[in-house]
Motif scaffolding. Structure first.
Motif, PDB file in Angstrom:
ATOM      1  N   ARG A 157       0.847  -1.203   0.000  1.00  0.00           N
ATOM      2  CA  ARG A 157       0.000   0.000   0.000  1.00  0.00           C
ATOM      3  C   ARG A 157       0.879   1.248   0.000  1.00  0.00           C
ATOM      4  O   ARG A 157       0.582   2.229  -0.652  1.00  0.00           O
ATOM      5  CB  ARG A 157      -0.894   0.018   1.238  1.00  0.00           C
ATOM      6  CG  ARG A 157      -2.045  -0.962   1.161  1.00  0.00           C
ATOM      7  CD  ARG A 157      -2.912  -0.880   2.419  1.00  0.00           C
ATOM      8  NE  ARG A 157      -3.658  -2.095   2.619  1.00  0.00           N
ATOM      9  CZ  ARG A 157      -4.728  -2.457   1.921  1.00  0.00           C
ATOM     10  NH1 ARG A 157      -5.179  -1.673   0.977  1.00  0.00           N
ATOM     11  NH2 ARG A 157      -5.344  -3.596   2.160  1.00  0.00           N
ATOM     12  N   ASP A 162      -3.595   2.098  -2.304  1.00  0.00           N
ATOM     13  CA  ASP A 162      -4.629   1.111  -1.979  1.00  0.00           C
ATOM     14  C   ASP A 162      -5.280   0.492  -3.214  1.00  0.00           C
ATOM     15  O   ASP A 162      -5.587  -0.690  -3.241  1.00  0.00           O
ATOM     16  CB  ASP A 162      -5.745   1.772  -1.145  1.00  0.00           C
ATOM     17  CG  ASP A 162      -5.267   2.039   0.274  1.00  0.00           C
ATOM     18  OD1 ASP A 162      -4.245   1.453   0.678  1.00  0.00           O
ATOM     19  OD2 ASP A 162      -5.915   2.848   0.959  1.00  0.00           O
ATOM     20  N   GLU A 166      -5.641  -3.390  -3.896  1.00  0.00           N
ATOM     21  CA  GLU A 166      -6.929  -4.088  -3.789  1.00  0.00           C
ATOM     22  C   GLU A 166      -7.369  -4.721  -5.107  1.00  0.00           C
ATOM     23  O   GLU A 166      -7.987  -5.780  -5.113  1.00  0.00           O
ATOM     24  CB  GLU A 166      -7.996  -3.123  -3.273  1.00  0.00           C
ATOM     25  CG  GLU A 166      -7.891  -2.980  -1.759  1.00  0.00           C
ATOM     26  CD  GLU A 166      -8.518  -1.723  -1.215  1.00  0.00           C
ATOM     27  OE1 GLU A 166      -9.440  -1.193  -1.878  1.00  0.00           O
ATOM     28  OE2 GLU A 166      -8.078  -1.268  -0.140  1.00  0.00           O
ATOM     29  N   ASN A 167      -7.057  -4.067  -6.221  1.00  0.00           N
ATOM     30  CA  ASN A 167      -7.560  -4.583  -7.505  1.00  0.00           C
ATOM     31  C   ASN A 167      -6.579  -5.509  -8.221  1.00  0.00           C
ATOM     32  O   ASN A 167      -6.928  -6.092  -9.237  1.00  0.00           O
ATOM     33  CB  ASN A 167      -7.924  -3.424  -8.445  1.00  0.00           C
ATOM     34  CG  ASN A 167      -9.152  -2.694  -7.937  1.00  0.00           C
ATOM     35  OD1 ASN A 167      -9.743  -3.092  -6.946  1.00  0.00           O
ATOM     36  ND2 ASN A 167      -9.527  -1.621  -8.620  1.00  0.00           N
ATOM     37  N   GLU A 170      -3.527  -7.786  -4.175  1.00  0.00           N
ATOM     38  CA  GLU A 170      -4.189  -8.640  -3.163  1.00  0.00           C
ATOM     39  C   GLU A 170      -4.808  -9.879  -3.780  1.00  0.00           C
ATOM     40  O   GLU A 170      -4.594 -10.999  -3.286  1.00  0.00           O
ATOM     41  CB  GLU A 170      -5.221  -7.801  -2.398  1.00  0.00           C
ATOM     42  CG  GLU A 170      -5.674  -8.420  -1.094  1.00  0.00           C
ATOM     43  CD  GLU A 170      -6.864  -9.362  -1.209  1.00  0.00           C
ATOM     44  OE1 GLU A 170      -7.103 -10.096  -0.252  1.00  0.00           O
ATOM     45  OE2 GLU A 170      -7.538  -9.390  -2.255  1.00  0.00           O
ATOM     46  N   SER A 338     -11.114  -9.710  -7.112  1.00  0.00           N
ATOM     47  CA  SER A 338     -10.780  -8.672  -6.131  1.00  0.00           C
ATOM     48  C   SER A 338     -11.884  -8.633  -5.074  1.00  0.00           C
ATOM     49  O   SER A 338     -13.037  -8.925  -5.360  1.00  0.00           O
ATOM     50  CB  SER A 338     -10.682  -7.327  -6.849  1.00  0.00           C
ATOM     51  OG  SER A 338     -10.992  -6.282  -5.968  1.00  0.00           O
ATOM     52  N   ARG A 339     -11.513  -8.234  -3.862  1.00  0.00           N
ATOM     53  CA  ARG A 339     -12.537  -8.095  -2.818  1.00  0.00           C
ATOM     54  C   ARG A 339     -13.526  -6.989  -3.186  1.00  0.00           C
ATOM     55  O   ARG A 339     -14.599  -6.910  -2.601  1.00  0.00           O
ATOM     56  CB  ARG A 339     -11.878  -7.788  -1.470  1.00  0.00           C
ATOM     57  CG  ARG A 339     -11.253  -9.024  -0.832  1.00  0.00           C
ATOM     58  CD  ARG A 339     -10.576  -8.666   0.473  1.00  0.00           C
ATOM     59  NE  ARG A 339      -9.894  -9.814   1.053  1.00  0.00           N
ATOM     60  CZ  ARG A 339     -10.405 -10.562   2.039  1.00  0.00           C
ATOM     61  NH1 ARG A 339     -11.586 -10.296   2.519  1.00  0.00           N
ATOM     62  NH2 ARG A 339      -9.723 -11.580   2.521  1.00  0.00           N
ATOM     63  N   ASN A 340     -13.154  -6.123  -4.151  1.00  0.00           N
ATOM     64  CA  ASN A 340     -14.083  -5.093  -4.610  1.00  0.00           C
ATOM     65  C   ASN A 340     -15.050  -5.681  -5.624  1.00  0.00           C
ATOM     66  O   ASN A 340     -15.277  -5.106  -6.686  1.00  0.00           O
ATOM     67  CB  ASN A 340     -13.311  -3.929  -5.263  1.00  0.00           C
ATOM     68  CG  ASN A 340     -12.526  -3.154  -4.231  1.00  0.00           C
ATOM     69  OD1 ASN A 340     -12.925  -3.081  -3.077  1.00  0.00           O
ATOM     70  ND2 ASN A 340     -11.396  -2.593  -4.648  1.00  0.00           N
TER      71      ASN A 340
END
Ligand code: FAD
Length: 473
Positions: A157, A162, A166-167, A170, A338-340
């Motif tokens: 990060r 971030d 995140e995209n 991770e 992704s968690r998104n």
């Protein structure tokens, strides 16, 4: 005069224990060493997490499906046990990251999410413009202050921001470790990134200098191109079986646990679950750390660092279809999530494309992962519910017009050991405690120094060296 045979007991017959048994017996044979090597395995088969189902012409992996070719110990061992002609590379096709219900091609030249080519990062739809600008700050930010360890998430990060984490970073990293990158240890997983940062200041600049050159963007990505992974065409379980077939008759005891290990004078007494008591000069524990803690409950403080080491539960869900059931196919071999994204699957491999040998002509094999920190409960769902969840997720990007012909669901409860911050130091402390308090006892395997198959094989090989050195004292 009869020569006094030394005895080594290996607890756990996964790939680590099999490797150690194989190379120890080979060494003893070749050097006429009076050595008895016994492997004790809790379940009714060897191979541990390497398990394959063959059905209707499909070869379906329940656990690992391949290993990195670059780490050579696995292919070397496969050749040793006669599987050289069964080693196959994956077909390298496009891979994707799923973010907010949309599949984005993996940006060319990214190494574990770190850009080594600028063009594909500038043009990708994976990140917003502010996200891209933030990632470019990596060129100017100073290296972090030298430190023993830090969370992977903090490190990435800070360097890339971030959004890139995140995209892209991770989903890739947690795809390997099923872990929470904000708790995972940088030094126990990817110390090379820390070293690159310290040396070059910028991670991107350093990776551009050190990473192997990526394909030119102009080179078409052909589905036939050789990939970086290898597998055994008859399934990874057959790899374990082939090693077992090379072990000396009578040297493997299955369906039996090692329950307790106690020091008795200069050797060890082992209590087995079948009621037997064995003596050994050396004990190598390759069972997961939870089992090791139990075996050494009399020496609890030695394993202090491992008492709270978690292991994530995951499941693989493989679905077989006739090819015509897939109405909207995708040109590629798989994606990570992704968690998104509003998905419960964490990754999907189009296995029939990545490993054409695994699937009969005219069929499709999709293998999805579920389960990650924060969503481990999914592993407890019924088979029918898991298939439903996976199909619903897949239909957000594909168009699958039929129920699967069959499914193979494999639950791996507390199976992915988590290397949290400080892990390396805890391993060093354990090894040093064993050296002084229980000389001749060694630990190896996925709980300690890497969970990839080649890492486990390397650890098995290292343990052989340690055992031989100990016995030669
Ligand atoms: P294990 O395979 O866990 O073997 C340990 C053995 O010890 C088991 O057989 C167990 O029954 C036995 N045991 C336990 N307690 C006792 C006891 N008290 N006494 C005697 N025996 C005992 N790696 C890759 O390189 N590539 C991949 O594609 C990949 N994908 C994966 C997918 C999944 C779903 C999972 C779960 C893992 C994956 N991995 C992959 C990781 C890799 O498969 C494992 O880290 C590796 O196989 C672990 O080997 P091991 O010998 O350390 O342990």
């Amino acid at each position: 005069m009869a020569v006094d045979k030394k005895k080594v007991v290996i607890a756990g017959g996964g790939i680590t224990g099999l490797t150690a048994a194989y190379y120890l017996q080979k060494y003893a044979r070749e050097h006429q060493l009076p050595l008895e090597v016994k492997l004790v395995e809790a379940s009714s088969r060897v191979g541990g997490k390497m398990q394959t189902v063959t059905k209707d012409g499909f070869t379906i992996e329940r656990g690992p499906d391949s290993f990195l070719e670059r780490k050579q110990s696995a292919a070397r061992l496969a050749r040793e046990v006669g599987l050289g002609d069964k080693l196959v590379n994956n077909s390298a096709g496009k891979s994707y990251v799923l973010v907010r219900e949309q599949l984005h091609p993996m940006p060319g030249g990214s190494v574990m999410g770190i850009p080594t080519e600028i063009g594909p990062f500038v043009t990708t739809g994976l990140f917003s413009w502010p996200g891209k600008v933030r990632a470019a700050a990596d060129f100017f930010l100073p290296p972090s202050e030298a430190q023993a360890d830090q969370p992977l998430g903090t490190f990435f990060r800070r360097r890339l921001g971030d959004e890139v984490v995140e995209n892209l970073v991770e989903p890739l990293l947690s795809g390997i470790y099923a872990g929470d990158i904000d708790q995972m240890s940088l030094m126990a997983t990817f110390p090379q990134f820390y070293q690159v940062e310290q040396k070059y200041g910028s991670l991107v600049r350093g990776m551009r200098k050190t990473a192997p050159k990526a394909k030119k963007p102009s080179e078409p990505v052909s589905a036939k191109k050789k990939g970086i992974f290898l597998t055994v065409s008859t399934g990874l379980e057959s790899f374990a079986d082939a090693i077992e077939a090379q072990l000396e008759p009578g040297s493997v005891l299955k369906s039996t646990r090692v329950d307790k290990v106690m020091k008795e004078g200069g050797s060890y007494s082992l209590r087995l679950s079948n009621g037997e008591q064995w003596n050994a000069d050396c004990v190598l524990v390759t069972a997961p750390h939870e089992a090791a803690l139990h075996m050494f409950s009399e020496y609890e403080s030695l394993f202090d660092g491992f008492k709270n080491m978690p292991s994530t539960s995951v499941a693989t869900v493989s679905l077989a279809f006739p090819a015509e059931a897939i109405k909207q196919d995708i040109d590629g071999t798989g994606f990570v999530v992704s968690r998104n994204s509003d998905h419960r699957i964490t990754a999907c491999t189009w296995t029939h494309k990545k490993w054409p040998h695994s699937t009969p002509e005219g069929k499709v094999l999709l293998r999805c992962y579920v389960g990650r920190p924060g969503d481990e409960g999914i592993v407890e769902q019924t088979d029918a519910d898991l298939v439903k969840i996976v199909l619903e997720d897949l239909n957000k990007t594909m168009n699958i017009m039929a129920e699967p012909e069959f499914s193979v669901i494999s639950r791996w409860k507390e199976a992915m050991p988590q290397y949290l911050v400080g892990h390396k130091q805890r391993v060093e402390e354990l090894n040093s405690g064993l050296r002084t308090q229980l000389p001749g006892v060694y630990v190896a395997g996925s709980s300690y120094e890497g969970l990839g198959i080649p890492d486990c094989i390397d650890q098995g090989e290292n343990a052989v060296q340690q055992v031989l050195d100990f016995l030669k004292r």
